[in-house]
Design a protein around this motif. Structure first.
Motif, PDB file in Angstrom:
ATOM      1  N   LEU A 224      -5.225  -1.395   7.245  1.00 37.95           N
ATOM      2  CA  LEU A 224      -3.920  -1.139   6.630  1.00 37.95           C
ATOM      3  C   LEU A 224      -2.808  -1.429   7.629  1.00 37.95           C
ATOM      4  CD1 LEU A 224      -4.527   2.233   4.728  1.00 37.95           C
ATOM      5  CD2 LEU A 224      -4.586  -0.107   3.836  1.00 37.95           C
ATOM      6  N   GLY A 225      -1.662  -1.796   7.129  1.00 35.35           N
ATOM      7  CA  GLY A 225      -0.508  -2.024   7.990  1.00 35.35           C
ATOM      8  C   GLY A 225       0.076  -0.713   8.473  1.00 35.35           C
TER       9      GLY A 225
ATOM     10  N   SER B  27       3.321   0.711   3.275  1.00 33.12           N
ATOM     11  CA  SER B  27       3.022  -0.338   4.248  1.00 33.12           C
ATOM     12  C   SER B  27       2.685  -1.608   3.492  1.00 33.12           C
ATOM     13  CB  SER B  27       1.844   0.074   5.147  1.00 33.12           C
ATOM     14  OG  SER B  27       0.657   0.167   4.386  1.00 33.12           O
TER      15      SER B  27
ATOM     16  N   LYS C  84       2.549   2.273   8.609  1.00 40.04           N
ATOM     17  CA  LYS C  84       3.302   2.811   7.474  1.00 40.04           C
ATOM     18  C   LYS C  84       4.648   3.394   7.878  1.00 40.04           C
ATOM     19  CE  LYS C  84       0.914   7.307   7.272  1.00 40.04           C
ATOM     20  NZ  LYS C  84       1.651   8.180   8.140  1.00 40.04           N
TER      21      LYS C  84
ATOM     22  N   GLU D  39       3.027  11.997  -0.677  1.00 39.55           N
ATOM     23  CA  GLU D  39       2.892  13.416  -0.340  1.00 39.55           C
ATOM     24  C   GLU D  39       3.889  14.158  -1.221  1.00 39.55           C
ATOM     25  OE1 GLU D  39       2.002  13.518   4.343  1.00 39.55           O
ATOM     26  OE2 GLU D  39       3.563  12.122   3.729  1.00 39.55           O
TER      27      GLU D  39
ATOM     28  N   VAL E   9       0.858  -1.198   0.000  1.00 41.79           N
ATOM     29  CA  VAL E   9       0.000   0.000   0.000  1.00 41.79           C
ATOM     30  C   VAL E   9       0.894   1.249   0.000  1.00 41.79           C
ATOM     31  CG1 VAL E   9      -1.745   1.304   1.276  1.00 41.79           C
ATOM     32  CG2 VAL E   9      -1.870  -1.195   1.191  1.00 41.79           C
TER      33      VAL E   9
ATOM     34  N   LYS F  60       8.827   8.173  14.559  1.00 40.93           N
ATOM     35  CA  LYS F  60       7.658   9.047  14.532  1.00 40.93           C
ATOM     36  C   LYS F  60       6.762   8.708  15.705  1.00 40.93           C
ATOM     37  CE  LYS F  60       5.707  11.203  10.562  1.00 40.93           C
ATOM     38  NZ  LYS F  60       4.877  11.173   9.384  1.00 40.93           N
TER      39      LYS F  60
ATOM     40  N   VAL G  57      -1.568  15.448  -1.522  1.00 44.04           N
ATOM     41  CA  VAL G  57      -1.597  14.231  -0.702  1.00 44.04           C
ATOM     42  C   VAL G  57      -2.522  13.215  -1.365  1.00 44.04           C
ATOM     43  CG1 VAL G  57      -2.088  13.294   1.589  1.00 44.04           C
ATOM     44  CG2 VAL G  57      -1.254  15.645   1.364  1.00 44.04           C
TER      45      VAL G  57
ATOM     46  N   GLU H  13      -4.497   9.455  -1.731  1.00 40.43           N
ATOM     47  CA  GLU H  13      -5.065   8.397  -0.898  1.00 40.43           C
ATOM     48  C   GLU H  13      -4.060   7.234  -0.900  1.00 40.43           C
ATOM     49  OE1 GLU H  13      -7.746   8.456   0.794  1.00 40.43           O
ATOM     50  OE2 GLU H  13      -8.975  10.042  -0.080  1.00 40.43           O
TER      51      GLU H  13
HETATM   52  P1  ADP Z   1      -0.340  11.063   9.059  1.00 34.68           P
HETATM   53  O1  ADP Z   1      -1.425  11.200  10.055  1.00 34.68           O
HETATM   54  O2  ADP Z   1       0.800  10.211   9.496  1.00 34.68           O
HETATM   55  O3  ADP Z   1       0.073  12.373   8.471  1.00 34.68           O
HETATM   56  P2  ADP Z   1      -2.160  10.644   6.909  1.00 34.68           P
HETATM   57  O4  ADP Z   1      -3.346   9.795   7.140  1.00 34.68           O
HETATM   58  O5  ADP Z   1      -2.341  12.118   6.958  1.00 34.68           O
HETATM   59  O6  ADP Z   1      -0.993  10.202   7.879  1.00 34.68           O
HETATM   60  O7  ADP Z   1      -1.556  10.251   5.505  1.00 34.68           O
HETATM   61  C1  ADP Z   1      -0.353  10.773   5.033  1.00 34.68           C
HETATM   62  C2  ADP Z   1       0.000  10.030   3.772  1.00 34.68           C
HETATM   63  O8  ADP Z   1       0.240   8.671   4.037  1.00 34.68           O
HETATM   64  C3  ADP Z   1      -1.091  10.034   2.709  1.00 34.68           C
HETATM   65  O9  ADP Z   1      -0.481  10.155   1.430  1.00 34.68           O
HETATM   66  C4  ADP Z   1      -1.732   8.675   2.842  1.00 34.68           C
HETATM   67  O10 ADP Z   1      -2.246   8.224   1.608  1.00 34.68           O
HETATM   68  C5  ADP Z   1      -0.578   7.823   3.270  1.00 34.68           C
HETATM   69  N1  ADP Z   1      -0.967   6.690   4.119  1.00 34.68           N
HETATM   70  C6  ADP Z   1      -1.760   6.721   5.197  1.00 34.68           C
HETATM   71  N2  ADP Z   1      -1.851   5.494   5.755  1.00 34.68           N
HETATM   72  C7  ADP Z   1      -1.068   4.660   5.008  1.00 34.68           C
HETATM   73  C8  ADP Z   1      -0.742   3.280   5.077  1.00 34.68           C
HETATM   74  N3  ADP Z   1      -1.195   2.489   6.042  1.00 34.68           N
HETATM   75  N4  ADP Z   1       0.084   2.791   4.139  1.00 34.68           N
HETATM   76  C9  ADP Z   1       0.582   3.571   3.162  1.00 34.68           C
HETATM   77  N5  ADP Z   1       0.311   4.867   3.057  1.00 34.68           N
HETATM   78  C10 ADP Z   1      -0.502   5.427   3.961  1.00 34.68           C
END
Ligand code: ADP
Ligand code: MG
Length: 492
Positions: free
Chosen positions: A222-223, A213, A225, A18, A14, A278, A169, A171
């Motif tokens: 989702l796993g 992830s 990340k 950004e 997945v 993080k 950003v 999905e």
């Molecule tokens: P954060 O809260 O860490 O900023 P976000 O939900 O705002 O995370 O997402 C930031 C970026 O990470 C986005 O581009 C989103 O698509 C991606 N993302 C979020 N969750 C996952 C995941 N489990 N695996 C891969 N990418 C993810």
């Protein structure tokens, strides 16, 4: 760390990206200092960018227009009532101690970018055709820490502080590294067509963080990340994701768990290394920026921006595919730059040999531009001349080799002479006269009786030798199609 195919196929990859894009407005997002890459350190700065007490930011409208253009190009919803937020954190390159960004009301929401990933391992119908955008927000860039080799201290250059950025950003909707490669390529094309950024990843005007992830296919969630930074090319983003893919599966297979962390990519080894852990909850204490009033984007302004939109790469690709029947490879090459795409499109207003026109642009014209260091807008020949040249070849009067290697260079030296006149002068017209070609064919057949017998007994490969002989005797001018037909007939 070696994964076999079966292990890898148990998991789904997945990816969410950004993408930071520096907007090339003349001045910065909240101040009048020059918005320009490079320069002597700390020369493009003002008390506002340095956040001296008593200074106030003032929003640059051009920057908002650029962000809206990108949103429209990506079919986003534009947030007409929007404001800025403060994101508080400490870092030496951040003079204010906070970054002005958009948290709750990003200027664009939703949207998508069309992609055509190169995934030979997948059936065409299994390849995804678009990447979904979560949002696009506006924010300011920070300064830069400079680490000089051999020095124990770092220095700060604030030139970049206050540079306008949009952050796109996506999905977490991508499942193959090739999709990330494809969407970044398309985003770079879009920002270049829109003239809002040069998309130079080496200089950092476009930067990408990859969130990666893995999870078991039927896992409901989702796993965890990992975020990977510091890739200076689109290809390296793909490589970084490929490495994370294997690394994470390998760890899970060892019974270990993935930690939320930021990792850095090393282009020399193609691997990633931990940079910082993080925390589960970053506390940026976001709150609405009190020094800027909320923005109200009027319908009228939106309409004006909509009306100023240029042709976009995917629109031209569709046109080139549907109206001109070009194959995928040609679409990629011809729409790589807006100038080349528009040149080809105009060329097609002057000819009906669309594929031949594409070959001229991708072949001789591109080589000429490369060799001369000129851009296509400076190309010296007219569309009429090019169309005449194309037609000479398409009608079989001149071979493509003669047209591209002899007439084309001669034309560049003498642009006032017509291609047809040059073809005559250089004696390049193909012999398409069936009678005189027939005479040559008869001569050749008569001169090689043994070979003719061998051919008739089944050595069909000899046809090439006969063709070569006809070509030689015509001094290279025999129309190959007609000569070939006559030879086959004479030999059968
Ligand atoms: P954060 O809260 O860490 O900023 P976000 O939900 O705002 O995370 O997402 C930031 C970026 O990470 C986005 O581009 C989103 O698509 C991606 N993302 C979020 N969750 C996952 C995941 N489990 N695996 C891969 N990418 C993810
Ligand atoms: Mg987030």
């Amino acid at each position: 760390m070696k994964l076999d195919k079966n292990t890898r196929s148990k998991y789904q990859l997945v990816i969410g990206l950004e993408v930071h894009v520096q907007l090339q407005s003349k001045s910065k997002i909240f101040a009048a200092d020059l918005n320009q890459y490079g320069g002597e350190p700390n020369t493009h700065i003002s008390p506002i960018s340095l956040a001296h007490p008593g200074t106030l930011p003032l929003l640059n409208r051009k920057v908002v227009e650029y962000a809206i253009k990108m949103g429209l190009a990506c079919h986003c919803q534009i947030t007409q009532q929007t404001y800025f937020d403060r994101k508080n954190y400490f870092y030496p390159d951040l003079p204010k101690g906070y970054q002005i960004t958009q948290d709750k009301t990003p200027i664009c929401r939703g949207g998508k970018v069309p992609i055509r990933p190169n995934q030979p391992a997948l059936q065409p119908e299994d390849r995804s055709t678009e990447v979904l955008i979560h949002h696009i927000h506006l924010e300011e860039d920070a300064g830069k820490l400079v680490h000089l080799a051999g020095e124990s201290e770092s220095q700060v250059d604030f030139n970049r502080a206050g540079t306008p950025l949009i952050e796109i950003v996506t999905e977490p909707c991508m499942h193959y590294p090739e999709e990330a490669y494809a969407v970044l390529t398309e985003i770079r094309k879009l920002i270049r067509y829109l003239d809002i950024c040069d998309g130079n990843m080496e200089e950092g005007s476009m930067r990408c963080d990859a969130n990666v992830s893995v999870k078991l296919h039927d896992a409901p969630e989702l796993g965890r990340k990992v975020e990977v930074k510091n890739m200076n090319s689109i290809r390296n983003v793909q490589r970084a994701i490929e490495h994370e893919w294997d690394r994470q599966i390998w760890l899970i297979e060892q019974g270990e768990s993935i930690v939320s962390e930021t990792r850095t990519f090393d282009a020399a080894t193609g691997t990633t290394a931990a940079m910082r852990y993080k925390e589960e909850l970053n506390d940026y204490r976001y709150f609405p920026e009190p020094d800027l009033s909320p923005m109200d984007i009027s319908d009228k302004w939106l309409e004006q921006i909509q009306a100023s939109m240029p042709s976009l790469p995917y629109e031209l690709e569709n046109k080139f595919s549907e109206q001109y029947g070009l194959p995928e490879h040609d679409l990629d090459v011809l729409t790589d730059s807006k100038e080349v795409a528009l040149f080809y499109d105009t060329f097609c207003q002057h000819t009906t040999y669309y594929k031949a026109a594409a070959n001229w642009v991708m072949g001789p014209i591109k080589s000429f531009l490369n060799d001369s260091g000129k851009s296509i807008t400076e190309f010296p020949l007219t569309y009429q001349q090019l169309s005449e040249l194309t037609e000479l070849v398409a009608s079989d009067r001149v071979s493509f080799a003669a047209a591209s290697q002899k007439i084309f260079p001669a034309l560049l030296d003498n642009p006032e002479v017509s291609p047809t006149t040059l073809a005559e002068k250089l004696n390049l017209f193909q012999e398409s006269n069936t009678d005189s070609l027939q005479t040559l064919v008869n001569e050749v057949v008569a001169d090689f009786p043994d070979k003719v017998t061998a051919y008739r007994k089944g050595k069909k490969g000899l046809l090439g030798m006969f063709m070569g002989e006809v070509m030689k005797r015509s001094q290279g001018k025999a129309n190959p199609k007609i000569a070939n037909e006559l030879l086959r007939k004479a030999l059968s």
